[in-house]
Design an enzyme around this catalytic site. Structure first.
Site, mmCIF file in Angstrom:
data_model
loop_
_atom_site.group_PDB
_atom_site.id
_atom_site.type_symbol
_atom_site.label_atom_id
_atom_site.label_comp_id
_atom_site.label_asym_id
_atom_site.label_seq_id
_atom_site.Cartn_x
_atom_site.Cartn_y
_atom_site.Cartn_z
ATOM 1 N N TRP A 1 7.310 98.938 11.792
ATOM 2 C CA TRP A 1 7.018 100.320 11.403
ATOM 3 C C TRP A 1 7.170 100.427 9.884
ATOM 4 C CZ3 TRP A 1 11.085 104.573 11.107
ATOM 5 C CH2 TRP A 1 10.487 105.829 10.908
ATOM 6 N N ASP B 1 15.609 99.714 18.087
ATOM 7 C CA ASP B 1 14.922 100.969 17.777
ATOM 8 C C ASP B 1 14.049 101.323 18.977
ATOM 9 O OD1 ASP B 1 13.617 103.151 16.759
ATOM 10 O OD2 ASP B 1 12.803 102.136 14.992
ATOM 11 N N ALA C 1 11.686 104.037 20.293
ATOM 12 C CA ALA C 1 10.940 105.252 19.945
ATOM 13 C C ALA C 1 9.868 105.606 20.973
ATOM 14 C CB ALA C 1 10.296 105.094 18.566
ATOM 15 N N LYS D 1 8.093 111.129 20.925
ATOM 16 C CA LYS D 1 6.873 110.773 21.653
ATOM 17 C C LYS D 1 6.998 111.064 23.143
ATOM 18 C CE LYS D 1 6.730 108.725 17.674
ATOM 19 N NZ LYS D 1 5.854 108.460 16.568
#
Ligand code: LMR
Length: 395
Positions: free
Chosen positions: A127, A208, A210, A243
């Protein structure tokens, strides 16, 4: 005071959002920022979110401060969603943060406080905001190999060889699922090998998360994280609800440390202190929406159905785009798109080709070829495939 201030460099994702918004062409296609879109290009508020918000509006009788960690019900619900009971609660310290971005930043600050000399290893493709966040916390990072560009799968040999090079006490940043930008995830077997290697060499994993729910399922997507947490003494987590709950602008995330029970209170206090010095109290509304949904059987059921539908739509777009490019080019070079997970794939296109797609065909993707599969629909899949074929033909 500001004469010597360097000109600001805009993040590639944010710059692309701006360029797309400014493009007057009606046929423009947005495959840039990682936001879910339905077949009409909209990002609607999820029905479960609307219902939870109505309940909160009705029942909430104060907006006074809570603790620096945020709402306990949100943290407990997220702990279950992420860790699924893989570790006892006595090992978990967590605080709410303004989105997953601030969670990454707070975890970097935590690492800095504990071990400022550590290197944070980051997948070579990652990212775009990971590196600036690590640098802003004053930490150093190094890349490890991840994507095999030829096959569009994991460069397994390179990945494990690089893990072997890391020093005890270093931190390995891993994407929990739906790797951004490659769409390439570790299999459970890969996670098990990764955990064993990390244990043997003494690194600390930093996961992470997400896109939980956008890969295979809510539980399967957290399988790697749960394996690490159950096996290793220390695991760091940054999680986002942007999301999977569609709460993007509400900024809902959490920073979590899974540690030995004797260290839990120290970690909880340190994370709370880090919140205090950056923004004090985390935002409340989005977290309350999340805990309202997760704490109610009917709302949770409805939310999971909506999330399943989003995941299925993205997976269908993947298959359709891979098929359309195959039909246009007669080659299976882009076939890997169908096998990957989550919103993103990295297309093997040169920066100049990405530019041509934008300038000539009004198709917007990140400069490295990252596309958001959710930005496509039945019509734009064919348009995009034709444009890619044209660009490839000019090689
Ligand atoms: C993305 O990768 O496009 C999203 O996570 C949005 C962001 O904040 O960069």
């Amino acid at each position: 005071m500001f004469e010597t201030l360097p000109a600001p460099k805009l993040d590639g994702i944010i710059a692309l959002m701006q360029a797309f918004a400014d493009d007057p062409r009606a046929e423009k296609v947005d495959l840039g920022v990682g936001v879910y879109r339905d077949e009409y290009g909209r990002t609607p508020v999820m029905r479960a979110v609307k219902a939870a918000e109505a309940r909160i509006l009705e029942a909430q009788d104060s907006k006074s401060y809570l603790s620096l960690a945020g709402d306990r019900a949100f943290l407990e619900a997220m702990e279950t969603l992420l860790l699924g009971g893989s570790v006892p609660g006595a090992r978990v310290a967590a605080v709410g943060t303004p989105g997953g971005t601030a969670a990454v930043r707070q975890i970097c600050e935590l690492i800095k406080r504990a071990r400022p000399e550590a290197t944070i290893w980051v997948s070579a493709q990652t990212w775009p905001n990971h590196l600036p966040l690590i640098a802003a916390a004053g930490m150093q990072s190094r890349p490890y190999r991840y994507l095999d560009r030829e096959s569009g799968a994991l460069d397994r040999e390179g990945f494990f060889a690089d893990l072997e090079q890391m020093a005890a006490g270093d931190v390995v940043l891993l994407h929990g699922c739906c790797h951004n930008p490659t769409g390439v995830d570790l299999s459970l077997q890969d996670w098990a090998e990764t955990a064993a290697l990390i244990e043997r060499r003494g690194m600390v994993p930093f996961v992470d998360m997400a896109y939980q729910g956008f890969g295979v399922s809510l539980d399967a997507d957290a399988g790697g994280l749960r394996h690490l947490a159950a096996r290793l003494p220390e695991v760091l987590v940054a999680a986002s609800c942007s999301k999977n709950f569609g709460l993007y602008r509400e900024r809902v995330g959490l920073a979590m440390a899974v540690v030995e029970p004797g260290l839990r209170d120290t970690l909880a206090g340190t994370l709370a202190g880090l919140n205090r010095q950056s923004f004090a109290f985390p935002p409340d509304h989005g977290g309350r929406v999340v805990s309202t949904i997760l704490g109610d059987t009917a709302l949770r059921h409805g939310w999971q159905g909506e999330l399943d539908a989003m995941r299925i739509r993205v997976a269908e777009n993947r298959r359709a785009l891979a098929e359309a490019i195959r039909a246009e080019t007669g080659s299976d070079r882009f076939g890997f798109i169908a096998a990957q997970n989550g919103m993103f794939s990295l297309l093997p296109l040169a920066p100049a080709e990405v530019e041509t797609l934008r300038d000539k065909h009004a198709i917007y993707m990140l400069g490295d070829g990252r596309v958001n599969m959710a930005g496509l629909n039945a019509e734009t899949i064919d348009v995009t495939a034709r444009a890619i074929a044209e660009v490839l033909q000019a090689r």
